[in-house]
Design an enzyme around this catalytic site. Sequence first.
Site, PDB file in Angstrom:
ATOM      1  N   THR A   1       1.115   3.345  -2.483  1.00 41.31           N
ATOM      2  CA  THR A   1       0.650   4.317  -3.477  1.00 41.31           C
ATOM      3  C   THR A   1       0.006   5.550  -2.850  1.00 41.31           C
ATOM      4  O   THR A   1      -0.347   6.491  -3.559  1.00 41.31           O
ATOM      5  CB  THR A   1      -0.386   3.660  -4.420  1.00 41.31           C
ATOM      6  OG1 THR A   1      -1.448   3.129  -3.619  1.00 41.31           O
ATOM      7  CG2 THR A   1       0.237   2.543  -5.244  1.00 41.31           C
TER       8      THR A   1
ATOM      9  N   GLY B   1       0.827  -1.212   0.000  1.00 42.58           N
ATOM     10  CA  GLY B   1       0.000   0.000   0.000  1.00 42.58           C
ATOM     11  C   GLY B   1       0.855   1.253   0.000  1.00 42.58           C
ATOM     12  O   GLY B   1       0.602   2.207   0.745  1.00 42.58           O
TER      13      GLY B   1
ATOM     14  N   ARG C   1      -1.879  -1.491  -5.950  1.00 47.34           N
ATOM     15  CA  ARG C   1      -2.561  -1.862  -7.203  1.00 47.34           C
ATOM     16  C   ARG C   1      -2.411  -0.800  -8.276  1.00 47.34           C
ATOM     17  O   ARG C   1      -2.506  -1.081  -9.450  1.00 47.34           O
ATOM     18  CB  ARG C   1      -4.054  -2.120  -6.926  1.00 47.34           C
ATOM     19  CG  ARG C   1      -4.330  -3.377  -6.119  1.00 47.34           C
ATOM     20  CD  ARG C   1      -5.731  -3.385  -5.585  1.00 47.34           C
ATOM     21  NE  ARG C   1      -5.979  -2.219  -4.748  1.00 47.34           N
ATOM     22  CZ  ARG C   1      -7.148  -1.895  -4.211  1.00 47.34           C
ATOM     23  NH1 ARG C   1      -8.201  -2.650  -4.429  1.00 47.34           N
ATOM     24  NH2 ARG C   1      -7.262  -0.824  -3.463  1.00 47.34           N
ATOM     25  N   ARG C   2      -2.174   0.467  -7.878  1.00 46.44           N
ATOM     26  CA  ARG C   2      -2.122   1.549  -8.873  1.00 46.44           C
ATOM     27  C   ARG C   2      -0.692   1.742  -9.378  1.00 46.44           C
ATOM     28  O   ARG C   2       0.107   2.447  -8.777  1.00 46.44           O
ATOM     29  CB  ARG C   2      -2.696   2.835  -8.268  1.00 46.44           C
ATOM     30  CG  ARG C   2      -4.220   2.765  -8.112  1.00 46.44           C
ATOM     31  CD  ARG C   2      -4.771   3.895  -7.291  1.00 46.44           C
ATOM     32  NE  ARG C   2      -4.465   3.779  -5.882  1.00 46.44           N
ATOM     33  CZ  ARG C   2      -4.857   4.655  -4.945  1.00 46.44           C
ATOM     34  NH1 ARG C   2      -5.571   5.698  -5.289  1.00 46.44           N
ATOM     35  NH2 ARG C   2      -4.540   4.473  -3.676  1.00 46.44           N
TER      36      ARG C   2
ATOM     37  N   GLY D   1      -4.958   6.563  15.360  1.00 45.15           N
ATOM     38  CA  GLY D   1      -6.320   7.092  15.377  1.00 45.15           C
ATOM     39  C   GLY D   1      -6.542   7.950  14.127  1.00 45.15           C
ATOM     40  O   GLY D   1      -5.942   7.713  13.079  1.00 45.15           O
ATOM     41  N   LEU D   2      -7.371   8.966  14.294  1.00 44.00           N
ATOM     42  CA  LEU D   2      -7.763   9.829  13.171  1.00 44.00           C
ATOM     43  C   LEU D   2      -6.546  10.365  12.397  1.00 44.00           C
ATOM     44  O   LEU D   2      -5.720  11.092  12.952  1.00 44.00           O
ATOM     45  CB  LEU D   2      -8.550  11.013  13.738  1.00 44.00           C
ATOM     46  CG  LEU D   2      -9.149  11.993  12.729  1.00 44.00           C
ATOM     47  CD1 LEU D   2     -10.403  11.404  12.096  1.00 44.00           C
ATOM     48  CD2 LEU D   2      -9.488  13.321  13.413  1.00 44.00           C
TER      49      LEU D   2
ATOM     50  N   LYS E   1      -8.986  -5.094  12.602  1.00 45.75           N
ATOM     51  CA  LYS E   1      -7.808  -4.519  13.259  1.00 45.75           C
ATOM     52  C   LYS E   1      -7.557  -5.194  14.619  1.00 45.75           C
ATOM     53  O   LYS E   1      -6.422  -5.245  15.087  1.00 45.75           O
ATOM     54  CB  LYS E   1      -7.973  -3.002  13.397  1.00 45.75           C
ATOM     55  CG  LYS E   1      -8.005  -2.280  12.036  1.00 45.75           C
ATOM     56  CD  LYS E   1      -6.745  -2.549  11.211  1.00 45.75           C
ATOM     57  CE  LYS E   1      -6.710  -1.747   9.918  1.00 45.75           C
ATOM     58  NZ  LYS E   1      -5.492  -1.952   9.132  1.00 45.75           N
TER      59      LYS E   1
ATOM     60  N   GLU F   1      -6.118   9.104   2.091  1.00 45.35           N
ATOM     61  CA  GLU F   1      -7.267   8.783   1.225  1.00 45.35           C
ATOM     62  C   GLU F   1      -8.250   7.842   1.936  1.00 45.35           C
ATOM     63  O   GLU F   1      -9.246   7.411   1.348  1.00 45.35           O
ATOM     64  CB  GLU F   1      -6.770   8.163  -0.084  1.00 45.35           C
ATOM     65  CG  GLU F   1      -6.024   9.169  -0.938  1.00 45.35           C
ATOM     66  CD  GLU F   1      -5.455   8.572  -2.211  1.00 45.35           C
ATOM     67  OE1 GLU F   1      -5.825   7.431  -2.571  1.00 45.35           O
ATOM     68  OE2 GLU F   1      -4.646   9.252  -2.857  1.00 45.35           O
TER      69      GLU F   1
ATOM     70  N   TYR G   1     -14.648  -3.495  10.240  1.00 46.79           N
ATOM     71  CA  TYR G   1     -13.333  -2.830  10.140  1.00 46.79           C
ATOM     72  C   TYR G   1     -12.581  -2.972  11.467  1.00 46.79           C
ATOM     73  O   TYR G   1     -11.423  -3.412  11.505  1.00 46.79           O
ATOM     74  CB  TYR G   1     -13.485  -1.356   9.749  1.00 46.79           C
ATOM     75  CG  TYR G   1     -12.140  -0.656   9.733  1.00 46.79           C
ATOM     76  CD1 TYR G   1     -11.179  -1.001   8.781  1.00 46.79           C
ATOM     77  CD2 TYR G   1     -11.802   0.311  10.689  1.00 46.79           C
ATOM     78  CE1 TYR G   1      -9.923  -0.396   8.774  1.00 46.79           C
ATOM     79  CE2 TYR G   1     -10.559   0.922  10.690  1.00 46.79           C
ATOM     80  CZ  TYR G   1      -9.620   0.570   9.729  1.00 46.79           C
ATOM     81  OH  TYR G   1      -8.376   1.152   9.734  1.00 46.79           O
TER      82      TYR G   1
END
Length: 252
Positions: A11, A9, A34-35, A182-183, A155, A187, A151
């Site tokens: 990207t 991950g 993936r991108r 946390g927050l 985790k 994206e 979700y």
Amino acid sequence: MQKTICITGATSGFGKACAERFATDGWQMILTGRRTDRLQALSQELGAAVPVHIAELDVRDFKAVEAMVAALPEAFKYIDVLVNNAGLALGLAGADKTDIADWDTMIDTNVKGLCYLTRCILPHMVQRNQGHIINMGSIAGNYPYPGGNVYGATKAFVKQFSRNLLTDLNHTKIRVTNIEPGLAESEFSVVRFHGDQQKADAVYKGTEPLRPVDIAEIVHWVTSVPAHVNINTVEVMPVCQSCGPLAIHRDE
Ligand code: NDP
Ligand code: 8X3
């Protein structure tokens, strides 16, 4: 000797920031996602400073993970640090209303994908009696919130898997760390709300959230403590965030 890091991950968000952070220290890197266009752009950005190997990879595909690891060029075969970062949240609907496809995707990515990378990369680490697996957990694995159902559960899996890995690897010098942010603005929320930028922006409105560079700094720190020290868990929130009160529903 030059160190090698593999980041899933890469990207976007935390993964990209980790790549940039470790490049400043001269680590060579395997960057996946993936991108491909984004991987290529990152390789262009960092490739002048450090050797970069990019691999288009969907972590949900075990055969592809196996093939990616088997096809690593000789110079990248011995991975010192694996950052199991690829992951996502989809939706915030209650458990009675959620789209089952969203649940499947989160489990396949956050749980199974993380296991696949670990399983394929660990044997070399064990052989060399050296390495560090850094898993991207979340405070959502520690504290429940409405709509966090699957979700948060993925985790919580990451938390217990990290602890169990440490136990399996107790006879080795391999380290395992679970980072629980946390927050944080990336994206993440655009993905969670299936591309709805307005909804995503509202999540961060009026806050000073964590930034991907903050997480990258922590990932870098856990690798830089002396080799006999294992940072088991890092739970980190922005100052503007705290744990909610327990809820009590009262009938009228
Ligand atoms: P971003 O959406 O910015 O980045 C997510 C990364 O995961 C992208 O690079 C994406 O790459 C990759 N990814 C998603 N699905 C797959 C897949 N099937 N195969 C391969 N790569 C995949 O989010 P963050 O950087 O914020 O998130 C990174 C991690 O941190 C996630 O595990 C997330 O759960 C966790 N986290 C995030 C928090 C936050 O508030 N932002 C807080 C706590 C934890 P691509 O689409 O190119 O495949
Ligand atoms: C991301 C943090 O609180 O949105 O893992 O679940 S939260």
